[in-house]
Design an enzyme around this catalytic site. Structure first.
Site, short mmCIF file in Angstrom:
data_model
loop_
_atom_site.label_atom_id
_atom_site.label_comp_id
_atom_site.label_asym_id
_atom_site.label_seq_id
_atom_site.Cartn_x
_atom_site.Cartn_y
_atom_site.Cartn_z
N CYS A 265 74.70 -33.25 10.58
CA CYS A 265 74.67 -32.72 11.55
C CYS A 265 73.43 -32.24 12.99
CB CYS A 265 74.59 -30.79 10.86
SG CYS A 265 74.27 -29.12 11.90
N ALA B 226 81.36 -29.16 12.81
CA ALA B 226 81.79 -28.48 14.53
C ALA B 226 81.56 -30.27 15.72
CB ALA B 226 79.92 -28.33 14.54
N ARG C 210 82.73 -37.13 9.11
CA ARG C 210 82.60 -35.91 10.54
C ARG C 210 81.85 -34.62 9.68
NH1 ARG C 210 88.17 -38.04 11.15
NH2 ARG C 210 89.62 -36.65 10.36
N GLY D 280 71.63 -31.59 7.89
CA GLY D 280 73.05 -32.91 7.32
C GLY D 280 72.79 -33.57 7.79
N GLY E 85 71.14 -31.62 3.31
CA GLY E 85 69.54 -32.34 3.05
C GLY E 85 69.74 -33.17 1.64
N GLY F 293 71.19 -27.25 10.04
CA GLY F 293 70.57 -27.90 10.56
C GLY F 293 69.87 -29.71 9.06
#
Length: 476
Positions: free
Chosen positions: A304, A388, A385, A301, A339, A299
């Site tokens: 994301c 997911a 993009r 990114g 991150g 999580g």
């Protein structure tokens, strides 16, 4: 209920130490990528379809980094991408592109355009060298129906080498004869390789390039854990992929552990990177399953939204630190994935125990990233993009890689536009310059020393604000 405390990069600073550096250029950035592979700078391009295709992988490998080709293609397309990276730079091209002499000039011109090269060796059906077809020869073709044999430079006019030709031999031949390609033939005139002046120039221009034992650029490929993943893995490894990334959103799962076991049997000897994970227990389980590197980050990114959708994740600095403590016991390198916003974040990630960092969105707007440049107003952009995102799930379904009913898809990534940033090399130079400065502040001459020398302090919101530009009106 006990709730532990966790931190991310913006929550901390690194305490400076007395330095023995005379210049930051003394810092050495070579690092472990997997148990088997080292790379010259600790940067890995993310396996996202808006980040890493063959162009990105080629550019980064030449700079000393590595790219992981995304898997959102057909197997055949993935194989061609791997081959394109492998053919981009060699001392000796062992299997050069060829054409037969009875083909038309139009067919030859279309072929070189498709494969992205400037010339072809002309061969007989039994691979004997008959001539060379260069871009210059196309200029003299009266029409597209002209046969290759009519416009090629014939064998008797060619300068050739043999299996004993060295780098220095080839360099002297190129200088003396002012040629661009040196075919290598055996005593029966059978082609055994090709040396090009472009490849020699690249070897000189990019001394830090990551190369395999054949002198070709290192590249990674990505697979999932469902469907055709074994077939895809075998195909890309056969094409030359140096490492496989097994990539799923929640890597601490039975699906991942089973996939590792299957891949170790199907492509033995190929380094396997598994992720994504965020905990010490996940690291232990995957290390014991036999992985060769771990990818950390659930999580963090920029595109994301896993944490928002699922409520699950771990602040990235803590995740890297917890995984690295366990991975170190098994001798398994750690990739901090997501991150990274600045070079300082790279220093912090490595200080927390990472060996490399994986970068996505920062590279998404570059010239080398897949996709076209779009203009909005007076500014240029590219698309970024998440893997997911809904668009990506839809794309996988169209290629037969996804069976879900789209109405039931819950995306964990978004699609966005990012400013066009020019060539990726400019970004990499800034990141590595900042990393080396951070190494000098901590008196760390190597990446291994940086992992040992860092001491963190927690900071407040005021401290975070103080760390950036403040109380001025910046020009840019």
């Amino acid at each position: 209920m006990h709730i532990p405390f966790a931190l991310t990069y913006d929550d901390v600073l690194i305490v400076p130490r007395r330095s023995t550096f005379s210049s930051r250029s003394e810092a050495l950035t070579r690092t472990r990528f997997t148990k088997q592979l080292d790379i010259n700078i600790p940067i890995v391009a993310a396996n996202m379809d808006s980040v890493t295709g063959s162009d990105m992988a080629i550019a980064l490998a030449r700079l000393g980094a590595v790219g992981i080709l995304h898997r959102f293609n057909t197997i055949e397309e993935n194989v061609e991408e791997v081959k394109r990276v492998k053919r981009a730079q060699n001392f000796i091209i062992e299997d050069p592109y060829t054409i037969e002499q009875d083909k038309t000039a139009a067919a030859a011109k279309e072929y070189v355009a498709d494969i992205g090269i400037t010339g072809l060796l002309v061969v007989s059906p039994d691979k004997k060298l008959l001539g060379i077809l260069s871009r210059r020869d196309f200029l003299y073709a009266p029409n597209g129906d002209t046969r290759v044999s009519q416009i090629m430079t014939p064998r008797e006019k060619l300068i050739v080498g043999n299996r004993k030709t060295t780098f220095e031999d080839a360099r002297a031949i190129f200088a003396q004869h002012k040629i661009e390609k040196l075919p290598l033939v055996d005593e029966d005139n059978t082609i055994i390789g090709l040396i090009t002046s472009d490849d020699m120039k690249l070897s000189i221009d990019f001394p830090d390039a990551n190369l395999d034992h054949d002198g070709q650029l290192i590249v990674g490929a990505c697979v999932g854990v469902h469907g055709d993943f074994i077939e895809r893995a075998k195909a890309v490894v056969s094409a030359g992929a140096d490492v496989l990334v097994i990539d799923i959103a929640h890597g601490h799962s039975d699906l991942m552990i089973n996939a590792i076991a299957e891949l170790k049997q199907s492509v033995p000897g190929t380094p396997l990177i598994a992720g994504n994970i965020a905990t010490a227990q996940a690291a232990k389980d995957l290390c014991e399953a036999g992985v060769d590197a771990l990818k950390v980050g659930v999580g963090p990114g920029s595109i994301c939204i896993t944490r928002l959708v699922t409520g699950c994740g771990m602040p990235q600095l803590t995740a890297v630190s917890e995984v690295a403590k366990v991975a170190k016991q098994y001798g398994v390198p750690v990739i901090a994935d997501g991150g990274i916003k600045t070079s300082g974040d790279i220093v912090k990630a490595i200080g927390a125990g990472a060996d490399t960092v994986m970068i996505g969105s920062m590279f998404a707007g570059t010239k080398e990233s897949p996709g076209v440049v779009m203009t909005k107003g007076d500014k240029k952009y590219k698309i970024s993009r998440g893997s997911a995102s809904f668009t990506q799930v839809q794309k996988r379904q169209q290629k037969g890689q996804e069976q879900k009913d789209l109405s039931k898809v819950v995306p964990e990534g978004v699609e966005s536009i990012v400013p066009y940033k020019g060539v990726v090399a400019d970004i990499v130079y800034q990141l590595i310059g900042g990393l080396k400065s951070g190494m000098s502040y901590t008196n760390s001459h190597t990446i291994a020393e940086l992992q040992e020398n860092v001491t963190f302090v927690r900071i407040t919101n005021a401290g975070s604000r103080e760390s950036g530009v403040h109380d001025v009106n910046p020009i840019t």
